[in-house]
Design a protein around this motif. Sequence first.
Motif, PDB file in Angstrom:
ATOM      1  N   TYR A  40      14.252 -49.664 -51.318  1.00 36.69           N
ATOM      2  CA  TYR A  40      15.743 -49.684 -51.294  1.00 36.69           C
ATOM      3  C   TYR A  40      16.687 -49.470 -49.909  1.00 36.69           C
ATOM      4  CZ  TYR A  40      20.317 -48.764 -53.657  1.00 36.69           C
ATOM      5  OH  TYR A  40      21.590 -48.687 -53.925  1.00 36.69           O
ATOM      6  N   GLY A  41      15.743 -48.314 -49.421  1.00 39.99           N
ATOM      7  CA  GLY A  41      16.681 -47.974 -48.033  1.00 39.99           C
ATOM      8  C   GLY A  41      16.783 -49.093 -46.938  1.00 39.99           C
ATOM      9  N   TRP A  42      15.428 -50.051 -46.913  1.00 44.03           N
ATOM     10  CA  TRP A  42      15.369 -51.174 -45.970  1.00 44.03           C
ATOM     11  C   TRP A  42      16.485 -52.307 -46.147  1.00 44.03           C
ATOM     12  CZ3 TRP A  42      14.374 -56.064 -46.107  1.00 44.03           C
ATOM     13  CH2 TRP A  42      14.118 -57.013 -44.669  1.00 44.03           C
ATOM     14  N   PHE A  43      16.365 -52.262 -47.640  1.00 47.13           N
ATOM     15  CA  PHE A  43      17.362 -53.366 -48.014  1.00 47.13           C
ATOM     16  C   PHE A  43      18.826 -53.069 -47.796  1.00 47.13           C
ATOM     17  CE2 PHE A  43      13.712 -54.622 -51.249  1.00 47.13           C
ATOM     18  CZ  PHE A  43      13.572 -55.974 -50.715  1.00 47.13           C
ATOM     19  N   ASP A  44      18.971 -51.709 -47.771  1.00 49.55           N
ATOM     20  CA  ASP A  44      20.478 -51.486 -47.620  1.00 49.55           C
ATOM     21  C   ASP A  44      20.841 -51.411 -46.164  1.00 49.55           C
ATOM     22  OD1 ASP A  44      22.805 -50.290 -48.269  1.00 49.55           O
ATOM     23  OD2 ASP A  44      22.219 -48.077 -48.242  1.00 49.55           O
ATOM     24  N   ASP A  45      19.642 -50.987 -45.275  1.00 49.20           N
ATOM     25  CA  ASP A  45      20.075 -50.990 -43.871  1.00 49.20           C
ATOM     26  C   ASP A  45      20.279 -52.308 -43.304  1.00 49.20           C
ATOM     27  OD1 ASP A  45      19.893 -48.173 -43.958  1.00 49.20           O
ATOM     28  OD2 ASP A  45      17.956 -48.206 -43.174  1.00 49.20           O
ATOM     29  N   HIS A  46      19.663 -53.229 -43.883  1.00 45.54           N
ATOM     30  CA  HIS A  46      19.639 -54.479 -43.394  1.00 45.54           C
ATOM     31  C   HIS A  46      20.667 -55.611 -44.184  1.00 45.54           C
ATOM     32  CE1 HIS A  46      15.899 -53.402 -41.642  1.00 45.54           C
ATOM     33  NE2 HIS A  46      16.230 -54.219 -40.807  1.00 45.54           N
ATOM     34  N   GLY A  47      21.331 -55.066 -45.161  1.00 50.03           N
ATOM     35  CA  GLY A  47      22.628 -55.808 -45.955  1.00 50.03           C
ATOM     36  C   GLY A  47      22.137 -56.732 -46.931  1.00 50.03           C
ATOM     37  N   HIS A  48      20.671 -56.378 -47.473  1.00 46.77           N
ATOM     38  CA  HIS A  48      19.980 -57.286 -48.422  1.00 46.77           C
ATOM     39  C   HIS A  48      20.017 -56.428 -49.716  1.00 46.77           C
ATOM     40  CE1 HIS A  48      19.067 -60.425 -45.390  1.00 46.77           C
ATOM     41  NE2 HIS A  48      18.460 -59.252 -44.851  1.00 46.77           N
ATOM     42  N   LEU A  49      21.070 -55.438 -50.098  1.00 50.66           N
ATOM     43  CA  LEU A  49      20.849 -54.755 -51.150  1.00 50.66           C
ATOM     44  C   LEU A  49      20.988 -55.543 -52.360  1.00 50.66           C
ATOM     45  CD1 LEU A  49      20.256 -51.926 -52.061  1.00 50.66           C
ATOM     46  CD2 LEU A  49      22.637 -51.360 -51.764  1.00 50.66           C
ATOM     47  N   TRP A  50      21.896 -56.721 -52.400  1.00 54.11           N
ATOM     48  CA  TRP A  50      22.053 -57.504 -53.468  1.00 54.11           C
ATOM     49  C   TRP A  50      20.570 -58.396 -54.035  1.00 54.11           C
ATOM     50  CZ3 TRP A  50      20.770 -63.001 -53.081  1.00 54.11           C
ATOM     51  CH2 TRP A  50      20.502 -63.271 -52.038  1.00 54.11           C
ATOM     52  N   TRP A  51      19.755 -58.246 -53.325  1.00 52.70           N
ATOM     53  CA  TRP A  51      18.285 -58.936 -53.605  1.00 52.70           C
ATOM     54  C   TRP A  51      17.874 -58.057 -54.794  1.00 52.70           C
ATOM     55  CZ3 TRP A  51      14.948 -60.374 -48.889  1.00 52.70           C
ATOM     56  CH2 TRP A  51      15.515 -61.136 -48.355  1.00 52.70           C
ATOM     57  N   VAL A  52      17.871 -56.611 -54.728  1.00 57.22           N
ATOM     58  CA  VAL A  52      17.504 -55.683 -55.803  1.00 57.22           C
ATOM     59  C   VAL A  52      18.268 -56.070 -56.913  1.00 57.22           C
ATOM     60  CG1 VAL A  52      17.089 -53.155 -56.206  1.00 57.22           C
ATOM     61  CG2 VAL A  52      16.769 -53.975 -54.006  1.00 57.22           C
ATOM     62  N   TRP A  53      19.540 -56.021 -56.604  1.00 60.31           N
ATOM     63  CA  TRP A  53      20.329 -56.036 -57.744  1.00 60.31           C
ATOM     64  C   TRP A  53      20.565 -57.359 -58.510  1.00 60.31           C
ATOM     65  CZ3 TRP A  53      20.614 -51.543 -59.274  1.00 60.31           C
ATOM     66  CH2 TRP A  53      20.891 -50.321 -58.507  1.00 60.31           C
ATOM     67  N   THR A  54      20.135 -58.377 -57.866  1.00 57.29           N
ATOM     68  CA  THR A  54      19.960 -59.683 -58.487  1.00 57.29           C
ATOM     69  C   THR A  54      18.595 -59.564 -59.361  1.00 57.29           C
ATOM     70  OG1 THR A  54      20.844 -60.695 -56.635  1.00 57.29           O
ATOM     71  CG2 THR A  54      19.462 -62.216 -57.981  1.00 57.29           C
ATOM     72  N   CYS A  55      17.673 -59.127 -58.885  1.00 58.77           N
ATOM     73  CA  CYS A  55      16.511 -58.977 -59.854  1.00 58.77           C
ATOM     74  C   CYS A  55      16.720 -58.208 -61.115  1.00 58.77           C
ATOM     75  CB  CYS A  55      15.182 -58.244 -59.053  1.00 58.77           C
ATOM     76  SG  CYS A  55      14.938 -59.101 -57.785  1.00 58.77           S
ATOM     77  N   LEU A  56      17.547 -57.111 -60.887  1.00 62.07           N
ATOM     78  CA  LEU A  56      17.778 -56.465 -62.259  1.00 62.07           C
ATOM     79  C   LEU A  56      18.646 -57.337 -63.226  1.00 62.07           C
ATOM     80  CD1 LEU A  56      17.711 -53.652 -63.617  1.00 62.07           C
ATOM     81  CD2 LEU A  56      19.766 -52.869 -62.545  1.00 62.07           C
ATOM     82  N   ALA A  57      19.663 -57.826 -62.420  1.00 58.28           N
ATOM     83  CA  ALA A  57      20.497 -58.701 -63.328  1.00 58.28           C
ATOM     84  C   ALA A  57      19.809 -59.844 -63.996  1.00 58.28           C
ATOM     85  CB  ALA A  57      21.733 -59.259 -62.476  1.00 58.28           C
ATOM     86  N   GLY A  58      18.935 -60.417 -63.317  1.00 57.36           N
ATOM     87  CA  GLY A  58      17.981 -61.410 -63.868  1.00 57.36           C
ATOM     88  C   GLY A  58      17.318 -61.057 -65.155  1.00 57.36           C
ATOM     89  N   GLY A  59      16.609 -59.762 -64.939  1.00 61.44           N
ATOM     90  CA  GLY A  59      15.698 -59.143 -65.981  1.00 61.44           C
ATOM     91  C   GLY A  59      16.707 -58.891 -67.435  1.00 61.44           C
ATOM     92  N   GLY A  60      18.138 -58.446 -66.748  1.00 63.32           N
ATOM     93  CA  GLY A  60      18.886 -58.066 -68.020  1.00 63.32           C
ATOM     94  C   GLY A  60      19.642 -59.331 -68.757  1.00 63.32           C
ATOM     95  N   LEU A  61      19.804 -60.289 -67.930  1.00 65.35           N
ATOM     96  CA  LEU A  61      20.117 -61.528 -68.608  1.00 65.35           C
ATOM     97  C   LEU A  61      19.140 -62.454 -69.296  1.00 65.35           C
ATOM     98  CD1 LEU A  61      22.196 -63.030 -65.746  1.00 65.35           C
ATOM     99  CD2 LEU A  61      23.079 -62.227 -68.033  1.00 65.35           C
ATOM    100  N   GLY A  62      17.668 -62.107 -68.857  1.00 64.86           N
ATOM    101  CA  GLY A  62      16.462 -62.534 -69.539  1.00 64.86           C
ATOM    102  C   GLY A  62      16.273 -61.586 -70.808  1.00 64.86           C
ATOM    103  N   LEU A  63      16.676 -60.508 -71.191  1.00 62.26           N
ATOM    104  CA  LEU A  63      16.607 -60.075 -72.461  1.00 62.26           C
ATOM    105  C   LEU A  63      17.521 -60.757 -73.335  1.00 62.26           C
ATOM    106  CD1 LEU A  63      16.361 -56.140 -71.577  1.00 62.26           C
ATOM    107  CD2 LEU A  63      14.598 -57.663 -72.125  1.00 62.26           C
ATOM    108  N   ILE A  64      18.934 -60.882 -72.867  1.00 62.31           N
ATOM    109  CA  ILE A  64      19.738 -61.727 -73.632  1.00 62.31           C
ATOM    110  C   ILE A  64      18.954 -63.108 -74.041  1.00 62.31           C
ATOM    111  CG2 ILE A  64      22.198 -62.738 -73.829  1.00 62.31           C
ATOM    112  CD1 ILE A  64      22.895 -60.623 -71.770  1.00 62.31           C
ATOM    113  N   GLY A  65      18.423 -63.688 -73.039  1.00 67.50           N
ATOM    114  CA  GLY A  65      17.734 -65.073 -73.138  1.00 67.50           C
ATOM    115  C   GLY A  65      16.738 -65.139 -74.218  1.00 67.50           C
ATOM    116  N   ILE A  66      15.899 -63.744 -74.161  1.00 68.12           N
ATOM    117  CA  ILE A  66      14.752 -63.561 -75.192  1.00 68.12           C
ATOM    118  C   ILE A  66      15.518 -63.519 -76.717  1.00 68.12           C
ATOM    119  CG2 ILE A  66      13.011 -62.227 -76.223  1.00 68.12           C
ATOM    120  CD1 ILE A  66      12.618 -61.373 -73.071  1.00 68.12           C
ATOM    121  N   TRP A  67      16.338 -62.590 -76.774  1.00 69.59           N
ATOM    122  CA  TRP A  67      17.357 -62.415 -78.164  1.00 69.59           C
ATOM    123  C   TRP A  67      17.744 -63.966 -78.640  1.00 69.59           C
ATOM    124  CZ3 TRP A  67      22.593 -63.347 -78.784  1.00 69.59           C
ATOM    125  CH2 TRP A  67      22.956 -63.280 -80.195  1.00 69.59           C
ATOM    126  N   TYR A  68      18.204 -64.741 -77.712  1.00 70.38           N
ATOM    127  CA  TYR A  68      18.823 -66.171 -77.951  1.00 70.38           C
ATOM    128  C   TYR A  68      17.636 -67.086 -78.516  1.00 70.38           C
ATOM    129  CZ  TYR A  68      21.194 -70.338 -77.740  1.00 70.38           C
ATOM    130  OH  TYR A  68      21.741 -71.696 -77.855  1.00 70.38           O
TER     131      TYR A  68
END
Length: 89
Positions: A40-68
């Motif tokens: 997390y720290g490395w991603f934050d230092d290099h401006g790539h923190l959005w990578w971490v949150w993109t994976c979490l968003a993908g997982g969350g949207l995937g849960l909606i997709g599974i339900w659908y």
Amino acid sequence: MAKWTPKHEAPEPLEGPVVATITGGTVLWFVLFLVQLPFYGWFDDHGHLWWVWTCLAGGGLGLIGIWYVRGRDAALKRHAAAREAAASR
């Protein structure tokens, strides 16, 4: 200007293991999120923190997709059963 008309019928949609596919993709997104957390720290230092949150968003949207897709799969099975029951009368 002439109206465009299709030259042939559209093919039927492909049906496959949709629930398994969406579930596998959702698990992959969550695994990628968990793998990135120690860095997390490395991603934050290099401006790539959005990578971490993109994976979490993908997982969350995937849960909606599974339900659908589970609901869609159940509806298709109910429709096929109703059609079969009506045809056997």
